[in-house]
Design an enzyme around this catalytic site. Sequence first.
Site, PDB file in Angstrom:
ATOM      1  N   GLU A 157       1.323   4.278   7.314  1.00 29.08           N
ATOM      2  CA  GLU A 157       0.311   3.805   6.384  1.00 29.08           C
ATOM      3  C   GLU A 157      -0.237   4.974   5.555  1.00 29.08           C
ATOM      4  O   GLU A 157       0.042   6.140   5.860  1.00 29.08           O
ATOM      5  CB  GLU A 157      -0.825   3.127   7.172  1.00 29.08           C
ATOM      6  CG  GLU A 157      -0.397   1.844   7.897  1.00 29.08           C
ATOM      7  CD  GLU A 157      -0.208   0.641   6.964  1.00 29.08           C
ATOM      8  OE1 GLU A 157       0.136   0.818   5.778  1.00 29.08           O
ATOM      9  OE2 GLU A 157      -0.410  -0.493   7.440  1.00 29.08           O
TER      10      GLU A 157
ATOM     11  N   ASP B 141       0.819  -1.223   0.000  1.00 33.36           N
ATOM     12  CA  ASP B 141       0.000   0.000   0.000  1.00 33.36           C
ATOM     13  C   ASP B 141       0.848   1.267   0.000  1.00 33.36           C
ATOM     14  O   ASP B 141       0.332   2.361   0.217  1.00 33.36           O
ATOM     15  CB  ASP B 141      -0.965  -0.006   1.209  1.00 33.36           C
ATOM     16  CG  ASP B 141      -0.234  -0.032   2.552  1.00 33.36           C
ATOM     17  OD1 ASP B 141       1.017   0.033   2.572  1.00 33.36           O
ATOM     18  OD2 ASP B 141      -0.924  -0.111   3.589  1.00 33.36           O
TER      19      ASP B 141
ATOM     20  N   HIS C  99       3.375   1.977   2.122  1.00 35.31           N
ATOM     21  CA  HIS C  99       3.917   2.447   3.412  1.00 35.31           C
ATOM     22  C   HIS C  99       5.433   2.318   3.467  1.00 35.31           C
ATOM     23  O   HIS C  99       6.016   1.441   2.834  1.00 35.31           O
ATOM     24  CB  HIS C  99       3.252   1.752   4.610  1.00 35.31           C
ATOM     25  CG  HIS C  99       3.553   0.299   4.807  1.00 35.31           C
ATOM     26  ND1 HIS C  99       2.591  -0.632   5.106  1.00 35.31           N
ATOM     27  CD2 HIS C  99       4.712  -0.408   4.759  1.00 35.31           C
ATOM     28  CE1 HIS C  99       3.143  -1.824   5.255  1.00 35.31           C
ATOM     29  NE2 HIS C  99       4.434  -1.718   5.039  1.00 35.31           N
TER      30      HIS C  99
HETATM   31  C1  F6R Z   1       9.162  -3.168   8.479  1.00 37.24           C
HETATM   32  C2  F6R Z   1       8.914  -2.103   7.518  1.00 37.24           C
HETATM   33  C3  F6R Z   1       7.870  -2.270   6.469  1.00 37.24           C
HETATM   34  C4  F6R Z   1       8.273  -3.330   5.443  1.00 37.24           C
HETATM   35  C5  F6R Z   1       7.181  -3.504   4.406  1.00 37.24           C
HETATM   36  C6  F6R Z   1       7.542  -4.528   3.359  1.00 37.24           C
HETATM   37  O1  F6R Z   1      10.210  -2.813   9.340  1.00 37.24           O
HETATM   38  O2  F6R Z   1       9.546  -1.104   7.578  1.00 37.24           O
HETATM   39  O3  F6R Z   1       7.677  -1.046   5.823  1.00 37.24           O
HETATM   40  O4  F6R Z   1       9.458  -2.925   4.836  1.00 37.24           O
HETATM   41  O5  F6R Z   1       6.001  -3.868   5.037  1.00 37.24           O
HETATM   42  O6  F6R Z   1       7.667  -5.769   3.955  1.00 37.24           O
HETATM   43  P1  F6R Z   1       8.213  -7.013   3.109  1.00 37.24           P
HETATM   44  O7  F6R Z   1       9.638  -6.709   2.830  1.00 37.24           O
HETATM   45  O8  F6R Z   1       8.082  -8.190   4.036  1.00 37.24           O
HETATM   46  O9  F6R Z   1       7.385  -7.100   1.885  1.00 37.24           O
END
Ligand code: F6R
Length: 261
Positions: free
Chosen positions: A143, A136, A138
């Site tokens: 978010e 999304d 973030h």
């Molecule tokens: C977690 C964080 C989140 C993740 C994101 C992608 O510390 O900062 O922004 O980077 O949710 O997560 P993955 O890499 O598991 O797709």
Amino acid sequence: MEVVIVADAKAGGELIAETMAQLLRRKPDALLGVATGSTPLPIYQALAAKVRNGAVDVSRARIAQLDEYVGLPADHPESYHSVLRREVLEPLGIGMDAFLGPDGAAEDVQGACEAYDRELAEAGGVDLQLLGIGTDGHIGFNEPCSSLVSRTRIKTLTEQTRADNARFFDGDVDQVPHHVITQGIGTILEARHLVLLATGENKADAIAATVEGPVAAVCPASALQLHPHATVVVDEAAASKLKFADYFRRTYASKPEWQGL
Ligand code: F6R
């Protein structure tokens, strides 16, 4: 913003690990901001390999956490405190005394958030902040519709993010906390160099909005456009919706090697 298109996650991990190694050679006590999730694992593996073969010394490096679940005790296997100890600190041989993170179990959550922002500033600020990106858009756990100047604070996860992260909780979305502490977008933008890695087709829309869309709170990662030194490393799948992909490829191919990322 610089966009680097790499063949796959392993190549992205190697490129970013080498950038971190170069930083540590220049500044051995650099403060490295780290993210959790699946995406950065190839970075941590490549950096650990460099430590093992003597290509870089991390004995004075410091590590700062980006975000944390609220309500999970620090020793819960899926608290980001535990995840980072397992995936970053132990493989690199860095002790917990060199680790900065917010207290996700604090009773006074707001106080813990403010204390963490102060701690980061007192530590001299983050030299290089690794980021992943949510489907999304973030960054950290800011978010959609997060303030682009936000500080570290409590946030509520979207149902999309909770569903995405259920894989870390035996596939059971009910176990995924609703609340998190995250560095704010304003806090993240204070790091000297931002490096975002995105891999896989499910990140292609978020990457297109981040790189080529307007700066807008609805895509928090688009705030990287406001940073003077932001690098977005993507594999072919995550780059598949970029209109300027060929331009990014040509630019990187002709970049002088001494410039680094
Ligand atoms: C977690 C964080 C989140 C993740 C994101 C992608 O510390 O900062 O922004 O980077 O949710 O997560 P993955 O890499 O598991 O797709």
